[in-house]
Design a protein around this motif. Structure first.
Motif, PDB file in Angstrom:
ATOM      1  N   VAL A  11      78.745  49.426 -11.720  1.00 36.98           N
ATOM      2  CA  VAL A  11      80.022  50.140 -11.656  1.00 36.98           C
ATOM      3  C   VAL A  11      80.795  49.861 -12.939  1.00 36.98           C
ATOM      4  O   VAL A  11      80.925  48.698 -13.355  1.00 36.98           O
ATOM      5  CB  VAL A  11      80.855  49.682 -10.437  1.00 36.98           C
ATOM      6  N   ALA A  12      81.306  50.905 -13.576  1.00 35.72           N
ATOM      7  CA  ALA A  12      82.064  50.779 -14.828  1.00 35.72           C
ATOM      8  C   ALA A  12      83.480  51.281 -14.604  1.00 35.72           C
ATOM      9  O   ALA A  12      83.689  52.464 -14.306  1.00 35.72           O
ATOM     10  CB  ALA A  12      81.390  51.574 -15.942  1.00 35.72           C
ATOM     11  N   THR A  13      84.467  50.387 -14.742  1.00 34.90           N
ATOM     12  CA  THR A  13      85.850  50.740 -14.417  1.00 34.90           C
ATOM     13  C   THR A  13      86.571  51.451 -15.559  1.00 34.90           C
ATOM     14  O   THR A  13      87.656  52.003 -15.344  1.00 34.90           O
ATOM     15  CB  THR A  13      86.650  49.486 -14.037  1.00 34.90           C
ATOM     16  N   GLY A  14      86.013  51.420 -16.777  1.00 31.42           N
ATOM     17  CA  GLY A  14      86.593  52.180 -17.876  1.00 31.42           C
ATOM     18  C   GLY A  14      87.850  51.592 -18.468  1.00 31.42           C
ATOM     19  O   GLY A  14      88.582  52.293 -19.188  1.00 31.42           O
ATOM     20  N   ARG A  15      88.115  50.297 -18.229  1.00 32.32           N
ATOM     21  CA  ARG A  15      89.336  49.686 -18.754  1.00 32.32           C
ATOM     22  C   ARG A  15      89.247  49.374 -20.248  1.00 32.32           C
ATOM     23  O   ARG A  15      90.268  49.202 -20.913  1.00 32.32           O
ATOM     24  CB  ARG A  15      89.647  48.407 -17.981  1.00 32.32           C
ATOM     25  N   VAL A  16      88.038  49.263 -20.792  1.00 30.75           N
ATOM     26  CA  VAL A  16      87.839  48.934 -22.204  1.00 30.75           C
ATOM     27  C   VAL A  16      87.245  50.137 -22.924  1.00 30.75           C
ATOM     28  O   VAL A  16      86.149  50.586 -22.590  1.00 30.75           O
ATOM     29  CB  VAL A  16      86.923  47.704 -22.370  1.00 30.75           C
ATOM     30  N   ALA A  17      87.969  50.653 -23.896  1.00 30.98           N
ATOM     31  CA  ALA A  17      87.482  51.797 -24.657  1.00 30.98           C
ATOM     32  C   ALA A  17      86.286  51.405 -25.505  1.00 30.98           C
ATOM     33  O   ALA A  17      86.249  50.304 -26.078  1.00 30.98           O
ATOM     34  CB  ALA A  17      88.594  52.343 -25.548  1.00 30.98           C
ATOM     35  N   VAL A  18      85.285  52.274 -25.574  1.00 37.36           N
ATOM     36  CA  VAL A  18      84.095  52.005 -26.369  1.00 37.36           C
ATOM     37  C   VAL A  18      83.784  53.213 -27.243  1.00 37.36           C
ATOM     38  O   VAL A  18      84.192  54.343 -26.946  1.00 37.36           O
ATOM     39  CB  VAL A  18      82.870  51.664 -25.492  1.00 37.36           C
ATOM     40  N   GLU A  19      83.067  52.950 -28.317  1.00 35.46           N
ATOM     41  CA  GLU A  19      82.626  53.996 -29.227  1.00 35.46           C
ATOM     42  C   GLU A  19      81.107  54.049 -29.217  1.00 35.46           C
ATOM     43  O   GLU A  19      80.454  53.107 -28.749  1.00 35.46           O
ATOM     44  CB  GLU A  19      83.148  53.709 -30.638  1.00 35.46           C
ATOM     45  N   PRO A  20      80.514  55.130 -29.728  1.00 34.59           N
ATOM     46  CA  PRO A  20      79.048  55.227 -29.736  1.00 34.59           C
ATOM     47  C   PRO A  20      78.357  54.023 -30.367  1.00 34.59           C
ATOM     48  O   PRO A  20      77.286  53.617 -29.900  1.00 34.59           O
ATOM     49  CB  PRO A  20      78.803  56.509 -30.535  1.00 34.59           C
ATOM     50  N   ARG A  21      78.938  53.433 -31.389  1.00 35.03           N
ATOM     51  CA  ARG A  21      78.295  52.287 -32.040  1.00 35.03           C
ATOM     52  C   ARG A  21      78.283  51.033 -31.162  1.00 35.03           C
ATOM     53  O   ARG A  21      77.604  50.061 -31.469  1.00 35.03           O
ATOM     54  CB  ARG A  21      78.991  51.984 -33.372  1.00 35.03           C
ATOM     55  N   ASP A  22      79.040  51.036 -30.055  1.00 37.16           N
ATOM     56  CA  ASP A  22      79.076  49.874 -29.160  1.00 37.16           C
ATOM     57  C   ASP A  22      77.949  49.902 -28.125  1.00 37.16           C
ATOM     58  O   ASP A  22      77.671  48.886 -27.481  1.00 37.16           O
ATOM     59  CB  ASP A  22      80.403  49.834 -28.399  1.00 37.16           C
TER      60      ASP A  22
END
Length: 402
Positions: free
Chosen positions: A239-250
């Protein structure tokens, strides 16, 4: 007794997720222990699942499979009763449990309540105790209760299993993964493990999370075997809550973190295998392709003769050779080599002239034994990790329902 560490590491909370626990006596009302847990998301979020390929999939597995693509809102899990082979009533009971939890979280149309169960097969859920338990668990939830949840899902497990990891992202900031699992017997999964639950605060879409989980499961849970039996209830959820923004390089780093969590949980399951005293790591190389290599590795890993030899610390490499031949009757044996630890035992289909029995005995006395097999016909490879077969395994499973 288990052969691994029995203490849980610190399990970091995942922002936006909380666990609640209750004790209702699912298996036996006179023996109360934590046996019901709910995982609740503050807001709808992304989830992915991997499920058993067994033809006798339990009701909660089929229920959760059918909800792929819907946003995750909550999950209910119980130990002590698998709700497997229970027919229409089993599915109705899952729906009732999901409805009860849905009322508590304020479920809206198009959102998912998932379910998982583990325990005795063929028994109906004790709904008169389970439904109040769902209410109690929901009222008692908190973000830091991952360890409590890990204990609530145990059956024949000796110790609770969990892992946690925070990674610094190339784009800045950090993301956390925390997971728990249960499993000790009926471990030879075609997807995952008995039960596994992983949360992350990273902002991942469903397609990305599903692909990450699928690859991570293949390289972790799908490499272990305790007894060659796949459960009716195998499933792992992320489950991913989406609280931390990520970019494709991550994403490469995030997938590496998810894989590491899966590997740690799979290793803990293996080390807590029912009656386990030794582990063997079977590395097959030189196969026609990876599928060929996996078949050979699986056959060696599940051979009762190999497993009992491992228990007895008997380096009977003839049993390994027999299992290899059984896996592929058309094998070119004159190309095969077998190593026990660092020692070459068979080279090009024949016993190595310098191999001595005391060398193999030295390897087999260790708690972890490395067996390498080179089939000499291609570039396919596979790793399988398995356990011995001990007297205690027989005792545990002879008394399981009592």
């Amino acid at each position: 007794m288990p052969i691994g560490p029995t203490q849980l590491p610190d399990l970091q909370p995942i922002a936006g997720l909380s666990w609640g626990i209750a004790s209702v006596g699912v298996k036996n009302p006179t023996r109360l222990r934590p046996d019901v847990a709910v995982l609740v998301a503050e807001t709808p979020c992304v989830w992915a699942g991997a499920f058993t390929l067994s033809g006798s999939r339990a009701a909660p597995v089929r229920w959760s499979e059918a909800r792929k693509g819907l946003p995750f809102r909550a999950l209910v899990v119980n130990s002590g009763n698998a709700n497997a082979c229970t027919g229409n009533r089993g599915m109705e009971d899952v729906a009732t449990c999901a409805s009860r939890l849905g009322q508590a979280v304020g479920l809206e149309e198009g959102q998912a309540i998932l379910a998982a169960s583990t325990g005795v097969i063929g028994e109906l859920l004790p709904m008169e105790r389970l439904l109040p338990g769902i209410d109690a668990a929901f009222a008692d939830r908190g973000e830091t209760r991952w360890e409590d949840a890990a204990r609530a899902i145990m059956t024949t497990d000796i110790f609770a299993k969990g892992a946690s990891l925070t990674v610094d992202l190339p784009s800045g900031g950090s993301a956390t993964f925390t997971g728990i699992a249960k499993g000790s017997g009926m471990i030879h999964p075609n997807m995952a493990t008995m039960l596994g639950f992983i949360g992350t605060d990273a902002d991942l879409d469903e397609t990305t999370l599903s692909a990450m989980l699928r690859r991570s499961v293949e390289e972790s849970f799908n490499t272990i075997s305790v007894d060659g039996d796949t459960s009716t209830n195998d499933c792992v959820f992320a489950v991913a809550t989406g609280r931390v923004a990520v970019e494709p390089r991550d994403k490469e780093m995030l997938e590496g973190a998810l894989l590491e969590i899966c590997k740690q949980l799979a290793d803990a399951i293996l080390r807590d295998g029912e009656g386990v005293t030794r582990i063997m790591n079977i590395q097959v190389e030189g196969a026609r392709d990876d599928t060929h290599a996996k078949k050979v590795a699986d056959t060696v890993a599940t051979s009762p003769l190999v497993k009992t030899a491992l228990f007895g610390a008997d380096p009977n490499w003839g049993r390994i050779a027999g299992a290899i031949g059984r896996a592929d009757p058309e094998l070119e044996w004159e190309r095969v080599s077998i190593y026990l630890g660092p020692y070459p035992v068979v080279v090009e289909g024949q016993r190595h002239p310098d191999y001595r029995e005391e060398q193999g005995a030295e390897v087999f006395k260790a708690q972890e034994v490395d067996i390498a097999i080179d089939l000499g016909v291609g570039r396919g490879r596979a790793l399988k990790r398995s356990t011995d077969l001990s007297y205690d395994y027989i005792k545990i499973n002879a008394d399981y329902r009592s």
